[in-house]
Write a protein that holds these residues in place. Structure first.
Motif, PDB file in Angstrom:
ATOM      1  N   VAL A   6       0.839  -1.190   0.000  1.00 15.64           N
ATOM      2  CA  VAL A   6       0.000   0.000   0.000  1.00 15.64           C
ATOM      3  C   VAL A   6       0.881   1.250   0.000  1.00 15.64           C
ATOM      4  N   MET A   7       1.940   1.246   0.795  1.00 13.88           N
ATOM      5  CA  MET A   7       2.829   2.396   0.874  1.00 13.88           C
ATOM      6  C   MET A   7       3.576   2.585  -0.446  1.00 13.88           C
ATOM      7  N   ALA A   8       3.973   1.502  -1.095  1.00 11.14           N
ATOM      8  CA  ALA A   8       4.704   1.610  -2.357  1.00 11.14           C
ATOM      9  C   ALA A   8       3.799   2.132  -3.468  1.00 11.14           C
ATOM     10  N   SER A   9       2.526   1.795  -3.435  1.00 10.51           N
ATOM     11  CA  SER A   9       1.632   2.239  -4.495  1.00 10.51           C
ATOM     12  C   SER A   9       1.091   3.646  -4.248  1.00 10.51           C
ATOM     13  N   CYS A  10       1.214   4.131  -3.037  1.00 13.29           N
ATOM     14  CA  CYS A  10       0.691   5.457  -2.713  1.00 13.29           C
ATOM     15  C   CYS A  10       1.735   6.247  -1.921  1.00 13.29           C
ATOM     16  N   PRO A  11       2.771   6.790  -2.587  1.00 14.35           N
ATOM     17  CA  PRO A  11       3.816   7.509  -1.840  1.00 14.35           C
ATOM     18  C   PRO A  11       3.333   8.829  -1.262  1.00 14.35           C
ATOM     19  N   ALA A  12       2.238   9.373  -1.764  1.00 13.35           N
ATOM     20  CA  ALA A  12       1.730  10.644  -1.251  1.00 13.35           C
ATOM     21  C   ALA A  12       1.153  10.501   0.148  1.00 13.35           C
ATOM     22  N   ALA A  13       0.916   9.270   0.592  1.00 16.70           N
ATOM     23  CA  ALA A  13       0.362   9.059   1.924  1.00 16.70           C
ATOM     24  C   ALA A  13       1.335   9.515   3.005  1.00 16.70           C
ATOM     25  N   CYS A  14       2.632   9.432   2.734  1.00 20.55           N
ATOM     26  CA  CYS A  14       3.610   9.848   3.739  1.00 20.55           C
ATOM     27  C   CYS A  14       3.899  11.348   3.674  1.00 20.55           C
ATOM     28  N   PRO A  16       1.671  14.509   2.706  1.00 20.70           N
ATOM     29  CA  PRO A  16       0.393  15.051   2.234  1.00 20.70           C
ATOM     30  C   PRO A  16       0.530  16.343   1.422  1.00 20.70           C
ATOM     31  N   GLY A  17       1.565  17.109   1.619  1.00 18.05           N
ATOM     32  CA  GLY A  17       1.735  18.353   0.884  1.00 18.05           C
ATOM     33  C   GLY A  17       2.473  18.182  -0.435  1.00 18.05           C
ATOM     34  N   ALA A  18       2.885  16.960  -0.757  1.00 15.89           N
ATOM     35  CA  ALA A  18       3.669  16.741  -1.968  1.00 15.89           C
ATOM     36  C   ALA A  18       2.857  17.024  -3.230  1.00 15.89           C
ATOM     37  N   LYS A  19       1.608  16.662  -3.231  1.00 15.51           N
ATOM     38  CA  LYS A  19       0.757  16.900  -4.403  1.00 15.51           C
ATOM     39  C   LYS A  19       0.559  18.389  -4.645  1.00 15.51           C
ATOM     40  N   ALA A  20       0.304  19.116  -3.580  1.00 16.87           N
ATOM     41  CA  ALA A  20       0.114  20.561  -3.697  1.00 16.87           C
ATOM     42  C   ALA A  20       1.405  21.242  -4.157  1.00 16.87           C
ATOM     43  N   ALA A  21       2.539  20.793  -3.639  1.00 17.18           N
ATOM     44  CA  ALA A  21       3.820  21.372  -4.035  1.00 17.18           C
ATOM     45  C   ALA A  21       4.120  21.073  -5.500  1.00 17.18           C
ATOM     46  N   ALA A  22       3.814  19.866  -5.950  1.00 21.22           N
ATOM     47  CA  ALA A  22       4.037  19.507  -7.352  1.00 21.22           C
ATOM     48  C   ALA A  22       3.150  20.333  -8.273  1.00 21.22           C
ATOM     49  N   LYS A  23       1.904  20.551  -7.874  1.00 18.85           N
ATOM     50  CA  LYS A  23       1.000  21.378  -8.676  1.00 18.85           C
ATOM     51  C   LYS A  23       1.499  22.816  -8.743  1.00 18.85           C
ATOM     52  N   LEU A  24       1.979  23.326  -7.633  1.00 18.13           N
ATOM     53  CA  LEU A  24       2.500  24.690  -7.599  1.00 18.13           C
ATOM     54  C   LEU A  24       3.716  24.822  -8.512  1.00 18.13           C
ATOM     55  N   MET A  25       4.631  23.869  -8.453  1.00 14.17           N
ATOM     56  CA  MET A  25       5.821  23.916  -9.301  1.00 14.17           C
ATOM     57  C   MET A  25       5.461  23.807 -10.770  1.00 14.17           C
ATOM     58  N   LEU A  26       4.563  22.910 -11.106  1.00 18.81           N
ATOM     59  CA  LEU A  26       4.151  22.771 -12.503  1.00 18.81           C
ATOM     60  C   LEU A  26       3.443  24.020 -13.009  1.00 18.81           C
ATOM     61  N   GLY A  27       2.636  24.630 -12.160  1.00 21.18           N
ATOM     62  CA  GLY A  27       1.963  25.862 -12.536  1.00 21.18           C
ATOM     63  C   GLY A  27       2.954  26.993 -12.761  1.00 21.18           C
ATOM     64  N   TRP A  28       3.964  27.082 -11.915  1.00 24.09           N
ATOM     65  CA  TRP A  28       4.978  28.116 -12.055  1.00 24.09           C
ATOM     66  C   TRP A  28       5.778  27.936 -13.348  1.00 24.09           C
TER      67      TRP A  28
END
Length: 71
Positions: A6-14, A16-28
């Motif tokens: 479960v942890m290997a298939s969902c690294p964002a679980a550890c 939680p802000g990684a998705k938001a940070a990735a979206k911010l970087m991609l938007g920039w």
């Protein structure tokens, strides 16, 4: 064994802000690319609004020391 799968298939679980940070970087990065496209299409009209050096002959490499080039 199930927990590690479960942890290997969902690294964002550890992280939680990684998705938001990735979206911010991609938007920039997308914004920077958009500005570059607008600059090229407009015949580099935005180049005059960029950062300019204080003086071509007064760079830190020609100064007596780095301290003298600090504002």
């Amino acid at each position: 064994m199930t927990g590690s799968r479960v942890m290997a298939s969902c690294p964002a679980a550890c992280c939680p802000g990684a998705k938001a940070a990735a979206k911010l970087m991609l938007g920039w990065v997308a914004l920077l690319w958009l500005l570059e496209v607008v600059d090229v299409v407009s015949g580099h009209a935005l180049d005059g609004l960029g950062i300019r050096p204080r003086g071509a002959r007064k760079g830190p490499w020609r100064a007596r020391s780095w301290v003298s080039s600090v504002p």
